[in-house]
Design a protein around this motif. Structure first.
Motif, mmCIF file in Angstrom:
data_model
loop_
_atom_site.group_PDB
_atom_site.id
_atom_site.type_symbol
_atom_site.label_atom_id
_atom_site.label_comp_id
_atom_site.label_asym_id
_atom_site.label_seq_id
_atom_site.Cartn_x
_atom_site.Cartn_y
_atom_site.Cartn_z
ATOM 1 N N LYS A 1 0.812 -1.220 0.000
ATOM 2 C CA LYS A 1 0.000 0.000 0.000
ATOM 3 C C LYS A 1 0.844 1.269 0.000
ATOM 4 O O LYS A 1 0.479 2.276 -0.607
ATOM 5 N N ASP A 2 2.022 1.227 0.681
ATOM 6 C CA ASP A 2 2.885 2.413 0.647
ATOM 7 C C ASP A 2 3.455 2.621 -0.753
ATOM 8 O O ASP A 2 3.580 3.756 -1.225
ATOM 9 N N VAL A 3 3.792 1.520 -1.413
ATOM 10 C CA VAL A 3 4.316 1.607 -2.783
ATOM 11 C C VAL A 3 3.262 2.240 -3.693
ATOM 12 O O VAL A 3 3.568 3.103 -4.529
ATOM 13 N N ILE A 4 2.025 1.811 -3.497
ATOM 14 C CA ILE A 4 0.940 2.346 -4.334
ATOM 15 C C ILE A 4 0.758 3.848 -4.077
ATOM 16 O O ILE A 4 0.645 4.646 -5.014
ATOM 17 N N ALA A 5 0.786 4.246 -2.807
ATOM 18 C CA ALA A 5 0.592 5.665 -2.481
ATOM 19 C C ALA A 5 1.685 6.529 -3.112
ATOM 20 O O ALA A 5 1.401 7.561 -3.734
ATOM 21 N N PHE A 6 2.922 6.103 -2.980
ATOM 22 C CA PHE A 6 4.006 6.934 -3.492
ATOM 23 C C PHE A 6 4.112 6.834 -5.021
ATOM 24 O O PHE A 6 4.592 7.770 -5.664
ATOM 25 N N SER A 7 3.659 5.718 -5.596
ATOM 26 C CA SER A 7 3.602 5.640 -7.068
ATOM 27 C C SER A 7 2.580 6.650 -7.604
ATOM 28 O O SER A 7 2.803 7.280 -8.640
ATOM 29 N N ILE A 8 1.472 6.784 -6.879
ATOM 30 C CA ILE A 8 0.467 7.783 -7.278
ATOM 31 C C ILE A 8 1.075 9.181 -7.247
ATOM 32 O O ILE A 8 0.873 9.993 -8.166
ATOM 33 N N LEU A 9 1.866 9.466 -6.196
ATOM 34 C CA LEU A 9 2.498 10.789 -6.098
ATOM 35 C C LEU A 9 3.405 11.037 -7.303
ATOM 36 O O LEU A 9 3.357 12.110 -7.924
ATOM 37 N N ILE A 10 4.200 10.040 -7.659
ATOM 38 C CA ILE A 10 5.129 10.202 -8.794
ATOM 39 C C ILE A 10 4.352 10.403 -10.088
ATOM 40 O O ILE A 10 4.671 11.290 -10.898
ATOM 41 N N LEU A 11 3.302 9.593 -10.297
ATOM 42 C CA LEU A 11 2.525 9.706 -11.541
ATOM 43 C C LEU A 11 1.834 11.070 -11.646
ATOM 44 O O LEU A 11 1.793 11.667 -12.729
ATOM 45 N N ILE A 12 1.288 11.531 -10.518
ATOM 46 C CA ILE A 12 0.614 12.839 -10.549
ATOM 47 C C ILE A 12 1.612 13.941 -10.870
ATOM 48 O O ILE A 12 1.354 14.841 -11.688
ATOM 49 N N LEU A 13 2.780 13.883 -10.230
ATOM 50 C CA LEU A 13 3.783 14.925 -10.481
ATOM 51 C C LEU A 13 4.267 14.889 -11.930
ATOM 52 O O LEU A 13 4.577 15.924 -12.518
ATOM 53 N N LEU A 14 4.303 13.680 -12.505
ATOM 54 C CA LEU A 14 4.788 13.565 -13.884
ATOM 55 C C LEU A 14 3.742 14.016 -14.905
ATOM 56 O O LEU A 14 4.051 14.741 -15.852
ATOM 57 N N PHE A 15 2.496 13.585 -14.713
ATOM 58 C CA PHE A 15 1.507 13.756 -15.775
ATOM 59 C C PHE A 15 0.437 14.817 -15.486
ATOM 60 O O PHE A 15 -0.203 15.301 -16.406
ATOM 61 N N ARG A 16 0.194 15.125 -14.222
ATOM 62 C CA ARG A 16 -0.787 16.167 -13.909
ATOM 63 C C ARG A 16 -0.371 16.874 -12.626
ATOM 64 O O ARG A 16 -0.988 16.691 -11.565
ATOM 65 N N PRO A 17 0.692 17.665 -12.682
ATOM 66 C CA PRO A 17 1.219 18.276 -11.453
ATOM 67 C C PRO A 17 0.234 19.216 -10.774
ATOM 68 O O PRO A 17 0.395 19.493 -9.583
ATOM 69 N N GLU A 18 -0.763 19.707 -11.508
ATOM 70 C CA GLU A 18 -1.748 20.580 -10.855
ATOM 71 C C GLU A 18 -2.803 19.769 -10.097
ATOM 72 O O GLU A 18 -3.665 20.359 -9.426
ATOM 73 N N GLY A 19 -2.756 18.424 -10.163
ATOM 74 C CA GLY A 19 -3.688 17.577 -9.427
ATOM 75 C C GLY A 19 -5.018 17.400 -10.144
ATOM 76 O O GLY A 19 -5.278 18.009 -11.187
ATOM 77 N N LEU A 20 -5.865 16.539 -9.565
ATOM 78 C CA LEU A 20 -7.141 16.221 -10.208
ATOM 79 C C LEU A 20 -8.101 17.401 -10.205
ATOM 80 O O LEU A 20 -8.884 17.582 -11.143
ATOM 81 N N PHE A 21 -8.061 18.223 -9.156
ATOM 82 C CA PHE A 21 -9.026 19.311 -9.037
ATOM 83 C C PHE A 21 -8.375 20.697 -9.140
ATOM 84 O O PHE A 21 -9.053 21.703 -9.022
ATOM 85 N N GLY A 22 -7.066 20.724 -9.322
ATOM 86 C CA GLY A 22 -6.383 21.994 -9.475
ATOM 87 C C GLY A 22 -6.464 22.454 -10.920
ATOM 88 O O GLY A 22 -6.957 21.759 -11.807
ATOM 89 N N ARG A 23 -5.986 23.658 -11.152
ATOM 90 C CA ARG A 23 -5.954 24.147 -12.523
ATOM 91 C C ARG A 23 -4.590 24.729 -12.795
ATOM 92 O O ARG A 23 -3.938 25.289 -11.911
ATOM 93 N N HIS A 24 -4.152 24.559 -14.034
ATOM 94 C CA HIS A 24 -2.841 25.049 -14.403
ATOM 95 C C HIS A 24 -2.872 26.564 -14.525
ATOM 96 O O HIS A 24 -3.721 27.117 -15.223
ATOM 97 N N VAL A 25 -1.967 27.229 -13.805
ATOM 98 C CA VAL A 25 -1.873 28.689 -13.875
ATOM 99 C C VAL A 25 -0.558 29.043 -14.563
ATOM 100 O O VAL A 25 0.519 28.757 -14.034
ATOM 101 N N PRO A 26 -0.615 29.652 -15.758
ATOM 102 C CA PRO A 26 0.636 29.983 -16.436
ATOM 103 C C PRO A 26 1.432 31.015 -15.651
ATOM 104 O O PRO A 26 0.869 31.904 -15.020
ATOM 105 N N GLU A 27 2.752 30.861 -15.656
ATOM 106 C CA GLU A 27 3.611 31.783 -14.923
ATOM 107 C C GLU A 27 3.641 33.127 -15.636
ATOM 108 O O GLU A 27 3.803 33.209 -16.846
ATOM 109 N N LYS A 28 3.470 34.210 -14.833
ATOM 110 C CA LYS A 28 3.465 35.534 -15.425
ATOM 111 C C LYS A 28 4.887 35.949 -15.805
ATOM 112 O O LYS A 28 5.842 35.691 -15.084
ATOM 113 N N LEU A 29 5.016 36.626 -16.962
ATOM 114 C CA LEU A 29 6.328 37.100 -17.423
ATOM 115 C C LEU A 29 6.467 38.586 -17.125
ATOM 116 O O LEU A 29 5.496 39.303 -17.096
#
Length: 298
Positions: free
Chosen positions: A270-298
């Protein structure tokens, strides 16, 4: 089997969600990961146990624990407030790495304080009431799980109403959106940041007390794994997003319980599964399931 694991997962997930709210609220207003939050969680467990032991000669077990969890709520909130005032506020204008290091230092300090001044061994957490088991449709749920679900969901509901229906909640959202503009509009930003720490610490303290009651023991380093998993839940839901932290905690708890129940030797994975989820989220959807991507202001 699946329904039973869903019940277990909801119980576990509600605890993760309570802790995750502390991470996500602080990140929402300061863009900082408060790694000391897992030790606030641990402190809540110890405060509740120590208060319970002092009161049990005069009160019934359930009355003593009720007072203990209220004091854990208040004591953890005050501890979080002290941490914010002395460890984070002086560093607010520093680079983002500096308060991160300070947070890790506070985490180690609190953990070692528990080790030195309370106990370096696991302490038994008392069973404060008779646990009754209920069967419905082949699914078993006990009174302790019901208590955890009711307290956790109740506190999350109150927090949701507070943040979305009150002037202070509006001030928290305004500070999270743009602290400079909020300050120009007359919002006391320092006070609102302190309030955010106070609320997150209070919820973490209650989660620590409930965790001790659920597992029957507490230890000075008990905050590490739940803290990392709650952080995973906050990232899963979209860190900085309060409903996201709630849903992230519940989703993570359910996935862990399903893995523990349906995969052979799943509890070891179960710990492996939890931390695998963290890695996958950071790789493919870093803003999370309910977050939204905010472009960085220049």
């Amino acid at each position: 089997m699946i329904l039973q694991q869903l019940v277990n997962g909801l119980t576990l997930g509600s605890l993760y969600a309570l802790i995750a709210l502390g991470y996500t609220m602080v990140y929402g207003v300061l863009l900082m990961i408060n790694f000391a939050h897992s030790e606030i969680f641990m402190s809540g467990a110890f405060i509740s146990l120590l208060v319970y032991q002092r009161l049990i000669p005069w009160l019934s077990p359930s009355e003593a624990w009720l007072v203990a969890i209220v004091l854990a709520f208040g004591g953890s909130a005050l501890l979080a407030l002290v941490v914010e005032r002395f460890a984070y506020r002086p560093l607010r204008r520093s680079s983002r790495l500096t308060p991160l290091i300070s947070a890790i230092g506070v985490s180690i300090l609190l953990q070692n304080a528990g080790f030195l001044f309370i106990s370096d061994q696991s302490l038994a957490y008392p069973q404060v009431f008779e646990i009754r088991h209920y069967q419905w449709g082949g699914v078993e749920i006990n009174s302790l799980q019901i208590l955890i679900l009711v307290v956790s969901l109740g506190l999350m509901g109150i927090l949701h109403l507070f943040v979305n229906r009150t002037r202070l909640g509006t001030a928290i959202r305004a500070t999270a959106q743009d602290s400079t503009t909020a300050s120009l509009m007359g919002i006391p930003v320092n006070g609102i940041i302190a309030l955010t720490f106070l609320l997150g610490g209070a919820l973490g303290g209650v989660a620590g007390a409930l965790n001790g009651l659920y597992y029957g023991s507490i230890k000075y380093n008990m905050g590490f794994i739940p803290g990392i998993k709650a952080f995973t839940a906050a990232v899963l839901g979209g860190i900085g997003n309060i409903p996201g932290a709630m849903w992230g905690g519940i989703i993570l708890g359910v996935l862990e319980s399903l893995a523990a129940g349906l995969i052979p030797n799943g509890s070891e994975w179960k710990d492996v599964i939890a931390f695998s989820i963290l890695i996958l989220i950071l790789l493919f959807r870093p803003e999370g399931l309910f977050g939204r991507h905010v472009p960085e202001k220049l």
